[in-house]
Design a protein around this motif. Structure first.
Motif, PDB file in Angstrom:
ATOM      1  N   THR A 181       0.827  -1.203   0.000  1.00 44.35           N
ATOM      2  CA  THR A 181       0.000   0.000   0.000  1.00 44.35           C
ATOM      3  C   THR A 181       0.861   1.253   0.000  1.00 44.35           C
ATOM      4  O   THR A 181       0.579   2.222  -0.698  1.00 44.35           O
ATOM      5  CB  THR A 181      -0.922   0.005   1.241  1.00 44.35           C
ATOM      6  OG1 THR A 181      -1.655  -1.214   1.265  1.00 44.35           O
ATOM      7  CG2 THR A 181      -1.872   1.172   1.229  1.00 44.35           C
ATOM      8  N   TYR A 182       1.949   1.231   0.761  1.00 42.38           N
ATOM      9  CA  TYR A 182       2.787   2.420   0.871  1.00 42.38           C
ATOM     10  C   TYR A 182       3.602   2.669  -0.390  1.00 42.38           C
ATOM     11  O   TYR A 182       3.872   3.818  -0.735  1.00 42.38           O
ATOM     12  CB  TYR A 182       3.652   2.324   2.136  1.00 42.38           C
ATOM     13  CG  TYR A 182       2.737   2.293   3.330  1.00 42.38           C
ATOM     14  CD1 TYR A 182       2.186   3.470   3.811  1.00 42.38           C
ATOM     15  CD2 TYR A 182       2.347   1.090   3.905  1.00 42.38           C
ATOM     16  CE1 TYR A 182       1.280   3.455   4.863  1.00 42.38           C
ATOM     17  CE2 TYR A 182       1.442   1.065   4.955  1.00 42.38           C
ATOM     18  CZ  TYR A 182       0.914   2.246   5.431  1.00 42.38           C
ATOM     19  OH  TYR A 182       0.013   2.225   6.454  1.00 42.38           O
ATOM     20  N   ALA A 183       3.950   1.620  -1.088  1.00 38.46           N
ATOM     21  CA  ALA A 183       4.595   1.797  -2.391  1.00 38.46           C
ATOM     22  C   ALA A 183       3.600   2.404  -3.378  1.00 38.46           C
ATOM     23  O   ALA A 183       3.971   3.244  -4.212  1.00 38.46           O
ATOM     24  CB  ALA A 183       5.126   0.470  -2.914  1.00 38.46           C
ATOM     25  N   ILE A 184       2.343   2.007  -3.277  1.00 38.74           N
ATOM     26  CA  ILE A 184       1.315   2.569  -4.159  1.00 38.74           C
ATOM     27  C   ILE A 184       1.111   4.051  -3.855  1.00 38.74           C
ATOM     28  O   ILE A 184       0.960   4.867  -4.769  1.00 38.74           O
ATOM     29  CB  ILE A 184      -0.008   1.773  -4.039  1.00 38.74           C
ATOM     30  CG1 ILE A 184       0.200   0.362  -4.608  1.00 38.74           C
ATOM     31  CG2 ILE A 184      -1.149   2.484  -4.749  1.00 38.74           C
ATOM     32  CD1 ILE A 184      -0.934  -0.599  -4.352  1.00 38.74           C
ATOM     33  N   PHE A 185       1.150   4.425  -2.562  1.00 37.22           N
ATOM     34  CA  PHE A 185       1.059   5.850  -2.211  1.00 37.22           C
ATOM     35  C   PHE A 185       2.228   6.624  -2.838  1.00 37.22           C
ATOM     36  O   PHE A 185       2.044   7.705  -3.390  1.00 37.22           O
ATOM     37  CB  PHE A 185       1.074   6.045  -0.694  1.00 37.22           C
ATOM     38  CG  PHE A 185      -0.137   5.522   0.024  1.00 37.22           C
ATOM     39  CD1 PHE A 185      -1.344   5.306  -0.622  1.00 37.22           C
ATOM     40  CD2 PHE A 185      -0.064   5.226   1.376  1.00 37.22           C
ATOM     41  CE1 PHE A 185      -2.452   4.819   0.046  1.00 37.22           C
ATOM     42  CE2 PHE A 185      -1.170   4.742   2.064  1.00 37.22           C
ATOM     43  CZ  PHE A 185      -2.362   4.537   1.398  1.00 37.22           C
ATOM     44  N   GLY A 186       3.424   6.054  -2.736  1.00 36.08           N
ATOM     45  CA  GLY A 186       4.595   6.684  -3.345  1.00 36.08           C
ATOM     46  C   GLY A 186       4.465   6.790  -4.853  1.00 36.08           C
ATOM     47  O   GLY A 186       4.854   7.795  -5.451  1.00 36.08           O
ATOM     48  N   LEU A 187       3.911   5.752  -5.466  1.00 32.93           N
ATOM     49  CA  LEU A 187       3.691   5.772  -6.910  1.00 32.93           C
ATOM     50  C   LEU A 187       2.757   6.912  -7.293  1.00 32.93           C
ATOM     51  O   LEU A 187       3.022   7.661  -8.236  1.00 32.93           O
ATOM     52  CB  LEU A 187       3.115   4.432  -7.377  1.00 32.93           C
ATOM     53  CG  LEU A 187       2.703   4.337  -8.844  1.00 32.93           C
ATOM     54  CD1 LEU A 187       3.914   4.472  -9.758  1.00 32.93           C
ATOM     55  CD2 LEU A 187       1.970   3.037  -9.109  1.00 32.93           C
TER      56      LEU A 187
END
Length: 195
Positions: A177-183
């Motif tokens: 989820t946090y990688a998706i936020f960064g994306l």
């Protein structure tokens, strides 16, 4: 008095050498400084941002897949019928590398590197692209590494009880989820950088 006079003369001579040396350094450095001023720093920072996105995201995915793959290989030796479930679990940390690649492609496309028609970039544009690459790169690196650990633990649980597959996937995906936020933030920055 003689000692004092010697110190003063030595000090003056050192200052003379220092000033002379400074003039030599300044004369030698001028062409280098002129060259540095003519470099398109916006372009260089943008390329570095794209590199950070790909390299850090790819490193995180590689480490995460390695961690999960080692655990899966051990389980597979004893339960070969779990191959499909194990592969599904092992590939989960690979998505962060894809996110980094996506941002790198967006950056390269925005600066005209893919079409061959380079866009004139300011240092501010370059910093924006650098930040976009760093955000997804660092979040991709860290989240993929930790996701690999969670996947390895989930694989250990699956080896004992195959009915927990849905829960194992859910727990493993939460970190992403946090990688998706960064994306998303990187996409917004990349999209707005030249506006």
């Amino acid at each position: 008095f003689e000692k004092f006079s010697y110190i003063i003369n030595s000090y003056s001579f050192c200052n003379f050498l220092t000033l002379q040396k400074m003039e030599e350094v300044a004369t030698t450095a001028m062409p280098v400084l002129e060259t540095a001023a003519s470099v398109n720093w916006g372009f260089i920072l943008s390329i570095v941002g794209a590199l950070f996105a790909v390299v850090l995201g790819g490193m995180g995915s590689s480490i995460g897949i390695k961690t999960a793959g080692q655990k899966a290989a051990g389980v597979l030796a004893e339960k070969p019928n779990m191959f499909g479930s194990l592969v599904t679990m092992v590939v989960l940390p690979g998505s962060q590398g894809i996110y980094g690649l996506l941002i790198a492609i967006m950056i390269l496309n925005k600066i005209g590197a893919m079409s061959g028609e380079l866009v004139e970039l300011t240092v501010g544009n370059g910093i924006a692209f650098l930040l976009a690459g760093l955000i997804i790169g660092i979040l991709g690196l860290v989240s993929a590494m930790f996701q690999g650990r969670v996947v390895a633990a989930a694989i250990g649980g699956l080896a004992r009880d195959e009915s927990i597959f849905g829960g194992a996937i859910t727990m493993s995906v939460l970190i992403e989820t946090y990688a998706i936020f960064g994306l998303l933030i990187s996409i917004f920055i990349t999209g707005a950088a030249l506006s």
